[in-house]
Design a protein around this motif. Structure first.
Motif, PDB file in Angstrom:
ATOM      1  N   ARG A   1      40.599  40.856  43.914  1.00  0.00           N
ATOM      2  CA  ARG A   1      41.293  41.095  42.650  1.00  0.00           C
ATOM      3  C   ARG A   1      42.500  42.012  42.847  1.00  0.00           C
ATOM      4  O   ARG A   1      43.528  41.863  42.180  1.00  0.00           O
ATOM      5  CB  ARG A   1      40.335  41.703  41.624  1.00  0.00           C
ATOM      6  N   LEU A   2      42.389  42.982  43.744  1.00  0.00           N
ATOM      7  CA  LEU A   2      43.531  43.871  44.016  1.00  0.00           C
ATOM      8  C   LEU A   2      44.702  43.083  44.604  1.00  0.00           C
ATOM      9  O   LEU A   2      45.868  43.332  44.258  1.00  0.00           O
ATOM     10  CB  LEU A   2      43.115  44.999  44.963  1.00  0.00           C
ATOM     11  N   ILE A   3      44.397  42.142  45.490  1.00  0.00           N
ATOM     12  CA  ILE A   3      45.458  41.308  46.064  1.00  0.00           C
ATOM     13  C   ILE A   3      46.128  40.495  44.964  1.00  0.00           C
ATOM     14  O   ILE A   3      47.360  40.375  44.916  1.00  0.00           O
ATOM     15  CB  ILE A   3      44.883  40.390  47.160  1.00  0.00           C
ATOM     16  N   ARG A   4      45.340  39.965  44.074  1.00  0.00           N
ATOM     17  CA  ARG A   4      45.883  39.204  42.946  1.00  0.00           C
ATOM     18  C   ARG A   4      46.793  40.098  42.085  1.00  0.00           C
ATOM     19  O   ARG A   4      47.876  39.695  41.660  1.00  0.00           O
ATOM     20  CB  ARG A   4      44.732  38.649  42.111  1.00  0.00           C
ATOM     21  N   MET A   5      46.338  41.321  41.796  1.00  0.00           N
ATOM     22  CA  MET A   5      47.149  42.245  40.991  1.00  0.00           C
ATOM     23  C   MET A   5      48.492  42.531  41.650  1.00  0.00           C
ATOM     24  O   MET A   5      49.527  42.636  40.980  1.00  0.00           O
ATOM     25  CB  MET A   5      46.391  43.556  40.782  1.00  0.00           C
ATOM     26  N   ALA A   6      48.453  42.672  42.990  1.00  0.00           N
ATOM     27  CA  ALA A   6      49.690  42.973  43.709  1.00  0.00           C
ATOM     28  C   ALA A   6      50.716  41.877  43.503  1.00  0.00           C
ATOM     29  O   ALA A   6      51.911  42.143  43.322  1.00  0.00           O
ATOM     30  CB  ALA A   6      49.388  43.162  45.196  1.00  0.00           C
ATOM     31  N   TRP A   7      50.283  40.626  43.508  1.00  0.00           N
ATOM     32  CA  TRP A   7      51.223  39.514  43.350  1.00  0.00           C
ATOM     33  C   TRP A   7      51.571  39.261  41.889  1.00  0.00           C
ATOM     34  O   TRP A   7      52.694  38.857  41.575  1.00  0.00           O
ATOM     35  CB  TRP A   7      50.646  38.249  43.987  1.00  0.00           C
ATOM     36  N   GLU A   8      50.610  39.487  40.987  1.00  0.00           N
ATOM     37  CA  GLU A   8      50.866  39.172  39.577  1.00  0.00           C
ATOM     38  C   GLU A   8      51.702  40.240  38.887  1.00  0.00           C
ATOM     39  O   GLU A   8      52.599  39.923  38.100  1.00  0.00           O
ATOM     40  CB  GLU A   8      49.540  39.007  38.830  1.00  0.00           C
TER      41      GLU A   8
END
Length: 437
Positions: A286-293
């Motif tokens: 989820r942190l990786i997703r937040m970084a891109w979103e």
């Protein structure tokens, strides 16, 4: 000699102190206070079907029993864990018999109603519709997702809240006044610890008090302090359901805290989920997703930090690897924010989904064969590296006839501020090239 089986089992403290009227209920003032929905229903003696939605130990079953008693109605409890359609039919037959014999109305209480499948929920709908039964369901899960729409349309949903610290102290006072804690005193620190362990759950608090009372009797203790609790209690996990609403609510809070650039809040929700048993690998994803979103090209290092944190956790595991996740959360929270790339991707995807299939312009096509070259593939293509500023000013890369969509709109923050300046410069070169045509 006394027959052991003639003696009633001793009631647990939570059952012994169960309220018998609305005035005895601790908490839920928004539902049972003066002029509030359940108080008005009792005062008007007008029962109606409802769903009580809230976390464990906040009084759902207690309220259902009080309502049935207040309406002088027969109370038939079912647990969706152990009951099926057969049990529902038996409840309906019992309600029909009561109505015929004495004119007495029936309240059917279904605990954990979210565990009933659609067919089971549908089984008592006709009887709720006809008025034979007043339905009261209790659930810890969001009724919007777990209760079918037909039942939802016939029942009012009431949301119950976890008890506040002050309400939990009232509960301790009630247990003390009942005499069940006679000869036992709690210092302020011990009360605070018990309230923290209970986590807004009244039943858990009373069970803890009973456990402490038993330990004190065995040890001959009269005073309960923090040290005593540390010896006789095991730490309870915070309320957390890995597959339920609490899980998704806390993930949402974590994501929104990162997006809102609040590192302390982001750390709180991360550690809260880790403490509750969430899979750290899921949180890393989820942190990786937040970084891109939410950060994107405003700070490309954010994605690197998130990826490195995920890799670190894979190498170290818990608890050591969780430190990397914590520091990644801090970095993401304080990084410059941009959803420009996220929006651009979604807009492009939506456009392609509804648009026709456009041909690749001839000058952009590859020409590995003689025939392709003869057909003009790649002809007039301008190699950007051979152009001033490594940019073929005025060149087009979109399909013929397609207007510039302008999906990517960089924000004036972080790295995207520089990107915006560069794109503005390149557009200026394009404009100059068109003027020279």
């Amino acid at each position: 000699m006394d027959d052991l089986f003639q003696h009633e089992p001793r009631k647990p403290l939570a059952e012994a102190l169960r309220p018998g009227s609305l005035d005895e209920v601790v908490g839920q003032a928004h539902l049972i206070g003066p002029g509030k929905p359940l108080r008005l229903a009792v005062e008007s003696r007008t029962p109606h079907s409802m769903i009580l939605w809230g976390p464990p130990g906040v009084g759902k079953t207690t309220l259902a029993r009080i309502l049935a008693r207040s309406f002088d109605a027969e109370f038939i409890p079912l647990s969706a864990v152990f009951s099926g359609v057969k049990d529902i039919r038996e409840a309906v037959e019992r309600a029909q018999a009561l109505l015929a014999q004495s004119g007495r109305h029936t309240i059917l209480f279904v605990d954990e109603v979210h565990r009933f499948n659609k067919a089971q929920q549908d089984a008592f709908l006709p009887y709720v519709e006809s008025g034979l039964l007043t339905f009261i369901g209790a659930t810890t899960e969001n009724p919007s997702f777990e209760v079918n729409s037909a039942l939802l349309s016939r029942a009012q949903v009431y949301v119950l809240h976890s008890l506040s610290d002050e309400e939990m102290r009232q509960l301790i006072g009630r247990a003390r006044d009942s005499g069940t804690l006679a000869g036992l005193s709690f210092d302020a620190a011990a009360e605070s610890i018990l309230i923290g362990y209970a986590d807004g759950d009244a039943r858990r608090l009373l069970n803890l008090l009973e456990q402490v009372r038993t330990a004190a009797q065995v040890r001959g203790a009269t005073t309960v302090d923090a040290a005593f609790l540390g010896e006789v209690l095991t730490l309870n996990a915070r309320r957390f359901d890995k597959g339920g609403d609490a899980f998704y609510d806390q993930i949402s809070a974590l994501h929104k805290s990162v997006r809102g650039s609040h590192p302390d809040a982001a750390l709180y929700w991360l550690t809260r989920m880790l403490d509750g048993g969430a899979d750290p690998r899921y949180l890393a994803r989820r942190l990786i997703r937040m970084a891109w979103e939410d950060i994107g090209l405003a700070d490309p290092r954010a994605a690197e930090v998130a990826m490195n944190a995920a890799d670190t956790y894979e190498r170290l595991g818990s608890p050591e690897g969780e430190l990397a996740l914590g520091q990644a959360v801090i970095y993401l929270a304080v990084a410059a924010k941009s959803n420009a790339g996220y929006n651009a991707y979604n807009e492009a995807r939506a456009f392609v989904k509804k648009d026709r299939s456009r041909e690749v312009p001839v000058h952009l096509r590859n020409a590995p064969t003689r025939l392709m070259k003869e057909l003009g593939y790649g002809k007039a293509y301008r190699y950007a590296h051979d152009e001033p500023h490594a940019y073929a000013a005025g060149e087009t890369y979109l399909p013929d006839g397609m207007e510039e969509p302008g999906w990517y709109r960089p924000v004036p923050r972080g790295m995207e501020l520089k990107i915006s300046e560069k794109l503005a410069f390149l557009r200026q070169l394009d404009a100059q090239a068109k003027q020279q045509e």
